[in-house]
Design a protein around this motif. Structure first.
Motif, PDB file in Angstrom:
ATOM      1  N   ALA A  59       0.862  -1.187   0.000  1.00  0.00           N
ATOM      2  CA  ALA A  59       0.000   0.000   0.000  1.00  0.00           C
ATOM      3  C   ALA A  59       0.892   1.227   0.000  1.00  0.00           C
ATOM      4  O   ALA A  59       1.722   1.399   0.889  1.00  0.00           O
ATOM      5  N   LEU A  60       0.718   2.068  -1.019  1.00  0.00           N
ATOM      6  CA  LEU A  60       1.594   3.224  -1.186  1.00  0.00           C
ATOM      7  C   LEU A  60       0.790   4.520  -1.172  1.00  0.00           C
ATOM      8  O   LEU A  60      -0.333   4.573  -1.682  1.00  0.00           O
ATOM      9  N   PRO A  61       1.352   5.574  -0.579  1.00  0.00           N
ATOM     10  CA  PRO A  61       0.666   6.858  -0.583  1.00  0.00           C
ATOM     11  C   PRO A  61       0.802   7.542  -1.941  1.00  0.00           C
ATOM     12  O   PRO A  61       1.852   7.472  -2.583  1.00  0.00           O
ATOM     13  N   THR A  62      -0.267   8.166  -2.389  1.00  0.00           N
ATOM     14  CA  THR A  62      -0.177   9.083  -3.518  1.00  0.00           C
ATOM     15  C   THR A  62      -0.877  10.374  -3.111  1.00  0.00           C
ATOM     16  O   THR A  62      -1.507  10.436  -2.060  1.00  0.00           O
ATOM     17  N   GLU A  63      -0.764  11.387  -3.943  1.00  0.00           N
ATOM     18  CA  GLU A  63      -1.403  12.658  -3.607  1.00  0.00           C
ATOM     19  C   GLU A  63      -2.922  12.577  -3.696  1.00  0.00           C
ATOM     20  O   GLU A  63      -3.632  13.406  -3.114  1.00  0.00           O
ATOM     21  N   THR A  64      -3.454  11.567  -4.398  1.00  0.00           N
ATOM     22  CA  THR A  64      -4.910  11.417  -4.523  1.00  0.00           C
ATOM     23  C   THR A  64      -5.437  10.586  -3.359  1.00  0.00           C
ATOM     24  O   THR A  64      -6.074  11.111  -2.453  1.00  0.00           O
ATOM     25  N   VAL A  65      -5.201   9.286  -3.367  1.00  0.00           N
ATOM     26  CA  VAL A  65      -5.543   8.384  -2.265  1.00  0.00           C
ATOM     27  C   VAL A  65      -4.430   7.345  -2.166  1.00  0.00           C
ATOM     28  O   VAL A  65      -3.546   7.288  -3.013  1.00  0.00           O
ATOM     29  N   TYR A  66      -4.471   6.520  -1.121  1.00  0.00           N
ATOM     30  CA  TYR A  66      -3.500   5.422  -1.008  1.00  0.00           C
ATOM     31  C   TYR A  66      -3.893   4.311  -1.978  1.00  0.00           C
ATOM     32  O   TYR A  66      -5.079   3.993  -2.138  1.00  0.00           O
ATOM     33  N   GLY A  67      -2.886   3.722  -2.641  1.00  0.00           N
ATOM     34  CA  GLY A  67      -3.127   2.647  -3.583  1.00  0.00           C
ATOM     35  C   GLY A  67      -2.644   1.311  -3.067  1.00  0.00           C
ATOM     36  O   GLY A  67      -1.721   1.236  -2.245  1.00  0.00           O
ATOM     37  N   LEU A  68      -3.283   0.238  -3.540  1.00  0.00           N
ATOM     38  CA  LEU A  68      -2.867  -1.130  -3.216  1.00  0.00           C
ATOM     39  C   LEU A  68      -2.105  -1.656  -4.418  1.00  0.00           C
ATOM     40  O   LEU A  68      -2.699  -2.008  -5.441  1.00  0.00           O
ATOM     41  N   GLY A  69      -0.770  -1.688  -4.310  1.00  0.00           N
ATOM     42  CA  GLY A  69       0.070  -1.888  -5.476  1.00  0.00           C
ATOM     43  C   GLY A  69       0.672  -3.270  -5.613  1.00  0.00           C
ATOM     44  O   GLY A  69       0.933  -3.973  -4.637  1.00  0.00           O
ATOM     45  N   ALA A  70       0.902  -3.640  -6.888  1.00  0.00           N
ATOM     46  CA  ALA A  70       1.604  -4.865  -7.242  1.00  0.00           C
ATOM     47  C   ALA A  70       2.411  -4.599  -8.508  1.00  0.00           C
ATOM     48  O   ALA A  70       2.137  -3.642  -9.247  1.00  0.00           O
ATOM     49  N   ASP A  71       3.394  -5.452  -8.759  1.00  0.00           N
ATOM     50  CA  ASP A  71       4.184  -5.374  -9.990  1.00  0.00           C
ATOM     51  C   ASP A  71       3.243  -5.535 -11.185  1.00  0.00           C
ATOM     52  O   ASP A  71       2.627  -6.585 -11.380  1.00  0.00           O
ATOM     53  N   ALA A  72       3.123  -4.484 -11.991  1.00  0.00           N
ATOM     54  CA  ALA A  72       2.140  -4.489 -13.078  1.00  0.00           C
ATOM     55  C   ALA A  72       2.475  -5.478 -14.182  1.00  0.00           C
ATOM     56  O   ALA A  72       1.587  -5.815 -14.984  1.00  0.00           O
ATOM     57  N   MET A  73       3.693  -5.980 -14.238  1.00  0.00           N
ATOM     58  CA  MET A  73       4.063  -6.957 -15.256  1.00  0.00           C
ATOM     59  C   MET A  73       4.009  -8.387 -14.741  1.00  0.00           C
ATOM     60  O   MET A  73       4.377  -9.316 -15.451  1.00  0.00           O
ATOM     61  N   ASN A  74       3.516  -8.560 -13.516  1.00  0.00           N
ATOM     62  CA  ASN A  74       3.422  -9.896 -12.916  1.00  0.00           C
ATOM     63  C   ASN A  74       1.943 -10.258 -12.776  1.00  0.00           C
ATOM     64  O   ASN A  74       1.277  -9.821 -11.846  1.00  0.00           O
ATOM     65  N   PRO A  75       1.399 -11.048 -13.704  1.00  0.00           N
ATOM     66  CA  PRO A  75      -0.037 -11.360 -13.661  1.00  0.00           C
ATOM     67  C   PRO A  75      -0.488 -12.005 -12.348  1.00  0.00           C
ATOM     68  O   PRO A  75      -1.590 -11.725 -11.869  1.00  0.00           O
ATOM     69  N   VAL A  76       0.345 -12.847 -11.755  1.00  0.00           N
ATOM     70  CA  VAL A  76      -0.026 -13.493 -10.494  1.00  0.00           C
ATOM     71  C   VAL A  76      -0.149 -12.454  -9.397  1.00  0.00           C
ATOM     72  O   VAL A  76      -1.107 -12.467  -8.605  1.00  0.00           O
ATOM     73  N   ALA A  77       0.793 -11.523  -9.341  1.00  0.00           N
ATOM     74  CA  ALA A  77       0.743 -10.463  -8.331  1.00  0.00           C
ATOM     75  C   ALA A  77      -0.467  -9.572  -8.531  1.00  0.00           C
ATOM     76  O   ALA A  77      -1.130  -9.173  -7.561  1.00  0.00           O
ATOM     77  N   VAL A  78      -0.785  -9.242  -9.779  1.00  0.00           N
ATOM     78  CA  VAL A  78      -1.941  -8.387 -10.063  1.00  0.00           C
ATOM     79  C   VAL A  78      -3.226  -9.077  -9.624  1.00  0.00           C
ATOM     80  O   VAL A  78      -4.133  -8.439  -9.065  1.00  0.00           O
ATOM     81  N   ARG A  79      -3.312 -10.389  -9.852  1.00  0.00           N
ATOM     82  CA  ARG A  79      -4.505 -11.107  -9.408  1.00  0.00           C
ATOM     83  C   ARG A  79      -4.657 -11.040  -7.884  1.00  0.00           C
ATOM     84  O   ARG A  79      -5.781 -11.036  -7.364  1.00  0.00           O
ATOM     85  N   ARG A  80      -3.551 -10.959  -7.171  1.00  0.00           N
ATOM     86  CA  ARG A  80      -3.629 -10.832  -5.712  1.00  0.00           C
ATOM     87  C   ARG A  80      -4.289  -9.518  -5.303  1.00  0.00           C
ATOM     88  O   ARG A  80      -4.967  -9.453  -4.274  1.00  0.00           O
TER      89      ARG A  80
END
Length: 339
Positions: A27-48
């Motif tokens: 979970a990373l802070p951004t200026e808009t809201v906090y995001g729940l992040g994963a490696d965008a090139m890793n399909p397994v991680a994105v599914r998580r």
């Protein structure tokens, strides 16, 4: 990780990078809201990410980049208008919908041929993205359809200290309160006509000043790309909600007081009644300040143990479009028709 500081340490960033590269969630802070992040090139991680949020798999995610130079790694047929807007508003709260490069996973795009891209302005997000070196797919760090988080504590309240739905760990980076407070403007540039699919802090007027034509607003037709935060019911508390005109607000809450029921009030022009015993939250009477405090106020009101959350109606001018959009979706999600 230490949680008593307002900003992530170098050790926190290194641990977040390690987890992202291992397919974990951050979970990373951004200026808009906090995001729940994963490696965008890793399909397994994105599914998580989808599993942790309980989010439908056909809802695309926004990919966060460290700078505009990464655009060509994620998008093709990039129009000149996209380059001009990236120069004008990145880093910042503007997401561009563009034709995706072939190797962008379908898990990120919801199976569409477009991808949402933005460069966040928050220094912790920037530090993480530079250290990670790739794109981070990150929707808001909350359960699907619920109130977006604007502090690290909101994320911990949503998922527990570390555990997400299905047992997924969520490593939370500290970054203080989000400065904008509502999600980014989403602008479609994958077709012939620029179109705002979700309003935000970057307005149609600001976009027009850069590209020389005013974007259309709204999805327009069924062929428009699916994007984050476009459901009619979204950003919603669990407590029922009602929007009430300013001139009716005091009578409305007094009726609750006399009936013995508790309500929580979110107002911007009317201070609490001296004899009013319930929960009254004041937000700034200007759009940027109201947006900055909105989600925190909704979370506070939702936790107040009230029978209903009463929202004082806000102005309807151009500066209030994005806030009215979020309030309208929250009202729909809470199941009470606005009045």
């Amino acid at each position: 990780m230490s949680t008593d500081t307002m900003e992530a340490s170098d050790q926190d960033i290194a641990e977040a990078v390690r987890r992202l590269k291992a397919g974990g969630l951050v979970a990373l802070p951004t200026e808009t809201v906090y995001g729940l992040g994963a490696d965008a090139m890793n399909p397994v991680a994105v599914r998580r990410v989808f599993e942790a949020k309980g989010r439908p798999a056909d809802h695309p995610l926004i990919v966060h980049l460290s700078d505009a130079d990464q655009l060509t790694s994620w998008a093709r047929d990039i129009p000149r208008e996209a380059i001009a807007l990236a120069r004008a508003f990145w880093p910042g709260p503007l997401t561009l919908i563009l034709k995706k490069e072939e190797d962008v996973p379908d898990e990120v795009t919801g199976g569409q041929d477009t991808v949402g891209l933005r460069v966040p302005a928050h220094p912790v997000a920037q530090k993480l993205l530079r250290a990670f070196g790739g794109g981070i797919a990150a929707p808001s760090a909350n359960r699907f359809g619920r109130i977006s988080p604007t502090t690290a504590q909101h994320v911990r309240d949503e998922f527990g200290a570390q555990a997400g739905q299905g047992g997924h760990e969520v490593f939370v980076l500290e970054g203080g309160a989000s400065a904008v407070g509502i999600e980014s403007t989403i602008l479609e540039l994958s077709g012939s006509t620029p179109r705002i699919l979700r309003p935000g802090a970057v307005t149609a007027e600001q976009i027009a000043a850069v590209i020389g034509r005013r974007p259309e607003e709204g999805s327009g037709d069924a062929e428009a790309p699916r994007v984050s935060g476009s459901l009619a019911a979204h950003y919603a508390p669990r407590t029922a909600m009602r929007k009430v005109a300013a001139e009716r607000l005091r009578d409305f809450v007094n009726a609750f007081r006399h009936s013995g029921r508790r309500c929580a009030v979110i107002a911007h022009s009317q201070p609490p009644l001296a004899e009013y015993p319930h929960h009254w939250i004041m937000l700034p009477a200007e759009p940027a300040g109201y947006a900055r405090g909105l989600y925190a106020a909704l979370r506070e009101a939702d936790a107040a143990g009230a029978a209903i959350i009463v929202i004082e109606a806000i102005p309807t001018g151009a500066d209030w479009v994005a806030v009215n959009d979020r309030l309208g979706r929250a009202l729909a999600g809470a199941g009470i028709t606005p009045v």
